[in-house]
Design an enzyme around this catalytic site. Structure first.
Site, PDB file in Angstrom:
ATOM      1  N   GLY A  12       0.770  -1.243   0.000  1.00  0.00           N
ATOM      2  CA  GLY A  12       0.000   0.000   0.000  1.00  0.00           C
ATOM      3  C   GLY A  12       0.801   1.294   0.000  1.00  0.00           C
ATOM      4  N   THR A  13       2.036   1.250  -0.520  1.00  0.00           N
ATOM      5  CA  THR A  13       2.773   2.530  -0.585  1.00  0.00           C
ATOM      6  C   THR A  13       2.068   3.497  -1.531  1.00  0.00           C
ATOM      7  OG1 THR A  13       4.281   1.674  -2.273  1.00  0.00           O
ATOM      8  CG2 THR A  13       5.034   1.531  -0.018  1.00  0.00           C
ATOM      9  N   ASN A  14       1.593   2.994  -2.655  1.00  0.00           N
ATOM     10  CA  ASN A  14       0.858   3.884  -3.566  1.00  0.00           C
ATOM     11  C   ASN A  14      -0.428   4.368  -2.936  1.00  0.00           C
ATOM     12  OD1 ASN A  14       2.158   4.095  -6.391  1.00  0.00           O
ATOM     13  ND2 ASN A  14       2.394   1.931  -5.851  1.00  0.00           N
ATOM     14  N   LYS A  58     -13.478 -12.423  -3.219  1.00  0.00           N
ATOM     15  CA  LYS A  58     -13.562 -12.416  -4.677  1.00  0.00           C
ATOM     16  C   LYS A  58     -15.025 -12.543  -5.131  1.00  0.00           C
ATOM     17  CE  LYS A  58     -11.377 -14.647  -8.590  1.00  0.00           C
ATOM     18  NZ  LYS A  58     -10.539 -15.719  -9.084  1.00  0.00           N
ATOM     19  N   ASN A 102      -5.524   2.129 -13.413  1.00  0.00           N
ATOM     20  CA  ASN A 102      -4.578   1.165 -12.821  1.00  0.00           C
ATOM     21  C   ASN A 102      -3.152   1.658 -13.022  1.00  0.00           C
ATOM     22  OD1 ASN A 102      -3.627  -1.350 -11.698  1.00  0.00           O
ATOM     23  ND2 ASN A 102      -3.190  -2.055 -13.785  1.00  0.00           N
ATOM     24  N   HIS A 104       0.678   0.007 -13.497  1.00  0.00           N
ATOM     25  CA  HIS A 104       1.413  -1.245 -13.733  1.00  0.00           C
ATOM     26  C   HIS A 104       2.903  -0.927 -13.726  1.00  0.00           C
ATOM     27  CE1 HIS A 104       1.760  -5.400 -14.995  1.00  0.00           C
ATOM     28  NE2 HIS A 104       2.770  -4.989 -15.736  1.00  0.00           N
TER      29      HIS A 104
HETATM   30  C1  GAR Z   1       3.204  -1.416  -7.412  1.00  0.00           C
HETATM   31  O1  GAR Z   1       4.531  -1.421  -7.887  1.00  0.00           O
HETATM   32  C2  GAR Z   1       2.234  -1.522  -8.562  1.00  0.00           C
HETATM   33  O2  GAR Z   1       2.694  -0.899  -9.723  1.00  0.00           O
HETATM   34  C3  GAR Z   1       2.154  -3.010  -8.736  1.00  0.00           C
HETATM   35  O3  GAR Z   1       2.151  -3.539  -7.446  1.00  0.00           O
HETATM   36  C4  GAR Z   1       2.931  -2.686  -6.600  1.00  0.00           C
HETATM   37  C5  GAR Z   1       2.138  -2.409  -5.350  1.00  0.00           C
HETATM   38  O4  GAR Z   1       2.935  -1.738  -4.407  1.00  0.00           O
HETATM   39  N1  GAR Z   1       0.973  -3.383  -9.466  1.00  0.00           N
HETATM   40  C6  GAR Z   1       0.924  -4.470 -10.239  1.00  0.00           C
HETATM   41  O5  GAR Z   1       1.867  -5.236 -10.385  1.00  0.00           O
HETATM   42  C7  GAR Z   1      -0.411  -4.681 -10.936  1.00  0.00           C
HETATM   43  N2  GAR Z   1      -0.298  -5.667 -11.966  1.00  0.00           N
HETATM   44  P1  GAR Z   1       2.246  -1.000  -3.187  1.00  0.00           P
HETATM   45  O6  GAR Z   1       1.281  -1.985  -2.548  1.00  0.00           O
HETATM   46  O7  GAR Z   1       3.373  -0.675  -2.262  1.00  0.00           O
HETATM   47  O8  GAR Z   1       1.547   0.227  -3.709  1.00  0.00           O
END
Ligand code: GAR
Length: 188
Positions: A12-14, A58, A102, A104
């Site tokens: 969950g950093t994003n 889900k 999203n 990626h």
């Molecule tokens: C992020 O790097 C995101 O781009 C990726 O998962 C990570 C989640 O990090 N998403 C995917 O791979 C989707 N296919 P976070 O939980 O620290 O935000």
């Protein structure tokens, strides 16, 4: 006011960066964080920042009559996927046409599709000896990682970089750009 639901499955950093970005914004705010994983650290981050959280299975996500009222409860206008590992069901893609965004962690169409998430992507970049990688922000369609691209940013990959180091530089790009790209996409 435009309300965002963030969907997240992991660290969950994003998710945290996005919540913080919109904290004092009078046009956009995050009203809820949804996860399919009760242990996702994203949920802890959200609660610490005072944002409501919901855990769904889900099958609850797949059930339109159950999940749509939940989104209505939080008056959700946009959905942002931030490390969300389930496919968004077609009824939701239709309802939220061009309102699901999203991120990626690669330069799509490279390293997209089923099984390509998180560390797997960076390991594939390493194995291919690519000299650059990056991030892609895109609208969600019914094709995994296949929706229209909104934004991409690149970062060089040193020949000696480990997958962990590649992941770190991609996270930096995500931190720098993702919240802003969301804001511009919503507000135009
Ligand atoms: C992020 O790097 C995101 O781009 C990726 O998962 C990570 C989640 O990090 N998403 C995917 O791979 C989707 N296919 P976070 O939980 O620290 O935000």
């Amino acid at each position: 006011m435009e309300n965002i639901a963030i969907f997240a499955s992991g660290n969950g950093t994003n998710c945290e960066n996005i919540i913080r970005h919109f904290e004092n914004n009078d046009k956009v705010r995050v009203t809820v964080v949804v996860s399919n994983n009760a242990d996702a650290f994203a949920l802890v981050r959200a609660r610490r920042l005072g944002v409501a959280t919901v855990v769904v299975t889900k099958s609850q996500l797949a059930d339109e009559s159950e999940f749509v009222p939940l989104l209505s409860e939080y008056a959700v206008d946009y959905i942002v996927l931030a490390g969300f590992l389930l496919m968004v069901p077609p009824y939701l893609v239709k309802r939220y046409d061009r309102r699901i965004i999203n991120i990626h962690p690669s330069l799509l169409p490279k390293y997209g599709g089923k099984g390509m998430y998180g560390r797997n992507v960076h390991e594939a970049v390493r194995a291919a000896n690519d000299t650059e990688t990056g991030i892609t922000v895109h609208y969600v369609s019914n094709v995994c990682d296949g929706g229209d691209i909104i934004f991409q940013a690149k970062t060089p990959v040193a020949l000696t970089a480990t997958p962990e180091e590649i992941e770190d530089s991609v996270h930096l790009l995500e931190k720098k750009y993702f919240p802003d790209v969301i804001e511009k996409t919503i507000l135009g």
